[in-house]
Enzyme design. Structure first.
Site, short mmCIF file in Angstrom:
data_model
loop_
_atom_site.label_atom_id
_atom_site.label_comp_id
_atom_site.label_asym_id
_atom_site.label_seq_id
_atom_site.Cartn_x
_atom_site.Cartn_y
_atom_site.Cartn_z
N ARG A 297 0.83 -1.21 0.00
CA ARG A 297 0.00 0.00 0.00
C ARG A 297 0.87 1.26 0.00
O ARG A 297 0.60 2.21 -0.73
CB ARG A 297 -0.94 0.00 1.21
N TYR A 438 -6.38 -0.92 -6.70
CA TYR A 438 -5.73 -2.16 -6.22
C TYR A 438 -5.01 -1.95 -4.88
O TYR A 438 -4.81 -0.84 -4.45
CB TYR A 438 -4.87 -2.80 -7.29
N GLU A 439 -4.72 -3.06 -4.25
CA GLU A 439 -4.19 -3.06 -2.87
C GLU A 439 -5.13 -2.33 -1.90
O GLU A 439 -4.68 -1.71 -0.94
CB GLU A 439 -2.78 -2.46 -2.78
N GLY A 440 -6.42 -2.45 -2.16
CA GLY A 440 -7.41 -1.78 -1.31
C GLY A 440 -7.83 -0.46 -1.92
O GLY A 440 -7.03 0.46 -2.02
N GLN A 445 -9.03 2.02 2.22
CA GLN A 445 -8.05 2.82 2.98
C GLN A 445 -8.78 3.69 4.01
O GLN A 445 -8.31 3.86 5.14
CB GLN A 445 -7.23 3.74 2.05
#
Lengths: 596, 596
Positions: A297, A438-440, A445
């Site tokens: 992230r 992506y990656e949350g 977040q």
């Protein structure tokens, strides 16, 4: 040259804002001072400017391709990856025990930005490999580490993260891939994983997949998920490659951007089961995965900074070259380069100030990470840890959201040319859109910011940071220059709004979660905006000092103007965001679902 | 069905906000009342939903193609264009004398939105043809009108606008194409035109190019530009097609979006000169072109509304279908459709409220246009003209800028799926980016707003509109409902900020043009935001009335919530924009050009 690494700005932020001199006093990092940083960054710049950046457009028009289960990377990528690995860049931040350089995250972060600005698609491969290395460092056995880490560091092998399944995206509790224990202690893995970045390719001899799956009989939900190493080729006891494992790429996606980065659908176990080994303990997979994820992230936040900077540089170049229309103030008799026009300058300053603000925020957080790991004092480690963890969702969320604005302006500065693909501005616009996902996603977040980072400690970390910001405001007021006073005014308004929102979030998350989560992304945008603006305020103070000493006048003057611009054009958004968070829930929650 | 025309919302706005009953009292428009509008919109919806919308994705994956000087449209487009023309849609707003329907702009505007939502690339062809018709109606001879207009209205021929040249984009003073007078009264045209939308294609028998060029010996700058009709095929005296004219497509662009719409490079006169006839008088070409341009700018604003609505509809559908994660309030025991999650709803409400606000603003302006042309009272015509002209840069600038935000959120709602091209959300994101650029970038709209629309009359028109807004605020306060009071509060703050900015702009444009133009786009965004919010405030009042009468409860309740949302999430941006306009110049102008 299509990309110039912003080495000077990075070194300024490291020295003046992230305090690299203090980082270099941490045990084990004594060699990682300013001079080291400068040497490393200059070397890194060379590789990225000369070798990796020129492949960026090539990757867009000639993306990685899939045929008969195999993926071929864009021509030139494999050779560039060999140079990247040979230069030691994959191991920059990893322990020397495994062949890494053992440098602090602070220096690593700047290098990560560069490779992503040069070529985001390319950079994803080492970014994911970093995550795999982190997970094994944290939870792997000595044997697993010894087997896999050195070869990932030297680029012989690469790593991936396998989380997502068709029904399990943001919601990992729905992971269905399964792992059947075998008598020899290994597991057979079955299932389908999607969106696997660099999940199949021809740049390395082997691919080390880190895979979430449920062991037979494990509990439902996130507490029944384990983490496995499933290499593409099994590894013999002597480290040589053995048989092809039962994991196969069945297709890659047709995406809007980052086209050179193959996004694979991986099928596990169609021919009897893919052989995997457990990482750490059963059912703790999500915890380990979050270690990778948090590193990733932070890295994605840097991708936002990177793409934004590349878009800015391209726009500046065009604005200097393109001649069109007379300046509105009549300062030139005929048509001028469009950089003379106020709105073009406003767009460029928006791009620049957002980029520099997010870069500064990221580097300051990296230094806190280093202190949180290496500082001898436990309390100091803890404080730095809390600061870093608070910043991660902001770095990921705000820096990527701002990259959408910046890359959009990058197209806009080019006018009609921006819409023509060959110009290159459009690629950044298309590439950037994945970063908020992506990656949350940004909402994920924001959930993290609201839940774990704010509500859990009753807003204590947030308010401690607000206290530091207030000190900066006081210093700006004491300085008394036109610019410092202007910035102080906006910073005070923004910090006050931040505290009101923190109180709202800390106070209402349990009692009225719908109201808080209706404003969660606005809270994230507000906080990210403030944190980046705060760092630019600190940069202004440092720049005025250096200017007074006669150092590098043009650079320091630009820093001051950039901080001023950010304050009057970006920090000014904060009070409105506060209103939306505090008063905006009704407009979200009153709507009947059927009425959408 | 991938698109549902928002007929109900359009009719609501026409009746309650644009006052179609008053439009139907204008001389010549007596048949154009609500019932007519309803019948026309429903018929229009059918064609667009069933025939034109299904071709949208096809046009993206199978764009128009160029070979040997010829352009082939996406398969299916030609047949759809024939249905469009046969249905009388090209002539909807044009005079019955030439085969048109003579309907008001108010009804036409709704139909333009529909075809653009269905298929923006397709819709550009009739949009440009409309512009050509307008120019000939304004400045053409009787013969020119009789020769060209009926065939453009019935779809046998189409029209284009030829302004841009490689060195002349926003700055038309740099046009170099030349026209040599011939003894027979025609002109020979020479030059290169770029970015010519639908400049070559196979959907119609002939293409009527309206071309800016300089007559031999004409003055430099914009005062030496004339307008010419240069048909692809010359037209014989009996209206039949003659020889191929010397205008040739040499390539089409490779664009990020609206790929089905061919963007041509046209070469005039390589084989002796293209034969053209003058429109109106020599050297007045820019004036005539602005007639086309203003119609086109309004139309591009509707494209913003259209693409936004399509993106919204797609996102709502996905949010209803995609199941992921438990609601934060625990209202459902397991994973829920993501439309239950507050941030997804916030994104959808942002998309919806921006779209409805801009639609309402556009339709209200269309009604003013109709009154400005047809009202028997000269003073009323003049007031409506001033109102309409003030709104055009806002409709063009704000509606298209908001479409970037909406289409970005449309991708975001889809998560990872949004980045996969086949999902369709990415197409809207790519398509929308041209809207803030062509027919005058947002900065060019802002220049118009600052110069001709605000500074020239000392802010009088702006303040007259502010007075009307204040009346709406008073009505909202008098209503006293929770929602009306909330909206009134934000509207008052926004209107106050607007007046401050108008004073700043009207007061400083001459004395400090750099300061004003550094804030011109922020002024535009502020004004557009306010105007759309004002219309939603009016919609709230109408909806509360209708709700009190028991009419269509769900629809009216949604209108109220949408206005409330807009007030608390979008109007809240206005005070920050005011600060940026009034205080933000230093950050723009202080930067040394070399420092960028």
């Amino acid at each position: 040259m299509t990309y110039r690494a912003p080495v000077k700005d990075m070194l300024f932020a490291m020295k003046e804002l992230a305090n690299i001199d203090a980082v270099a006093q941490l045990p084990g990092l004594e060699d990682a001072g300013f001079d080291t940083a400068q040497a490393v960054l200059e070397e890194c710049a060379r590789l990225n400017e000369e070798v990796i950046a020129p492949l960026n457009w090539e990757g867009d028009i000639n993306p990685s391709s899939f045929k008969d289960g195999k993926v071929s990377a864009t021509p030139g990528f494999k050779e560039a990856f060999q140079q990247f690995s040979a230069g030691g860049w994959q191991g920059l931040h990893h322990p020397t025990d495994f062949g890494g350089q053992g440098l602090p995250k602070l220096i690593h972060a700047a290098c990560i930005e560069m490779v992503n600005a040069a070529n985001t698609s390319f950079a994803l491969c080492p970014l994911l490999t970093d995550g795999a290395i982190e997970a094994l460092l944290t939870a792997g056995t000595d044997e697993q580490r010894a087997t896999f880490i050195p070869k990932m560091i030297d680029g012989t092998w690469t790593g991936t993260m396998n989380l997502t399944e068709p029904q399990a995206g943001s919601d990992l509790s729905m992971v269905r891939s399964r792992a059947e224990p075998q008598p020899d202690g290994t597991y057979k893995i079955f299932g389908t994983k999607i969106y696997i970045t660099w999940g199949e390719h021809d740049m390395a001899e082997n691919i080390v997949h880190l895979v979430l799956a449920r062991v037979t009989g494990a509990p439902e939900g996130v507490k029944g998920i384990s983490l496995f190493i499933v290499p593409k080729f099994l590894v013999n006891a002597d480290g040589s490659l053995g048989e092809r494992n039962d994991v196969h790429c069945v297709s890659i996606e047709h995406k809007m951007g980052i086209k050179a980065s193959p996004t694979a659908v991986l099928q596990y176990g169609d021919n009897g089961g893919a052989i995997g080994t457990l990482v750490g303990q059963e059912n703790r997979g999500l915890e380990y995965m979050f270690i990778m994820m948090n590193a990733a992230r932070y890295g994605v936040g840097l991708q936002g900074v990177a793409v934004a900077d590349r878009a800015y540089q391209r726009a500046v170049q065009y604005a200097r070259d393109r001649v069109q229309s007379r300046p509105v103030d009549g300062s030139l008799p005929g048509a001028a380069p469009i950089i003379h026009h106020p709105d073009v300058r406003r767009m460029l300053m928006t791009m620049r100030s957002l980029t520099e603000g997010c870069r500064a925020m990221s580097l300051v957080a990296a230094a806190a990470y280093d202190a949180s790991h290496a500082h001898p004092d436990a309390e100091t480690r803890k404080q730095n840890q809390a600061f870093y963890e608070f910043m991660v969702p902001l770095i990921k969320g705000y820096s990527t959201e701002m990259s959408l604005e910046v890359t959009s302006l990058g197209v806009q500065v080019h006018g009609g040319m921006g819409f023509i693909e060959e110009t290159g501005a459009a690629q950044h616009y298309r590439d950037a859109k994945i970063l908020t996902i992506y990656e949350g996603t940004t909402a994920i977040q924001a959930n993290d910011l609201v839940g774990r980072k704010t509500s859990r400690d009753g807003g204590a970390t947030a308010k401690a940071i607000a206290g530091q910001i207030e000190q900066t405001e006081q210093a700006l007021v004491a300085r008394g220059s036109v610019a410092s006073l202007a910035v102080a005014k906006r910073l005070t308004a923004a910090r006050t709004a931040f505290i009101e929102v923190v109180d709202f979030v800390a106070g209402q998350t349990r009692s009225d979660p719908n109201a808080v989560f209706a404003g969660s992304v606005n809270y994230l945008m507000l906080a990210g905006n403030l944190m980046a603006g705060w760092q630019l305020g600190r940069a202004l103070l440092a720049a005025e000092d250096r200017l007074a000493a006669g150092d590098d006048v043009e650079f320091m003057a630009a820093k001051i103007t950039t901080a001023r611009f950010y304050a009057d054009h970006i920090l000014t958004r904060v009070p409105g965001l506060r209103d939306s968070v505090v008063d905006g829930a009704a407009g979200v929650t009153d709507m009947a679902l059927e009425a959408f």
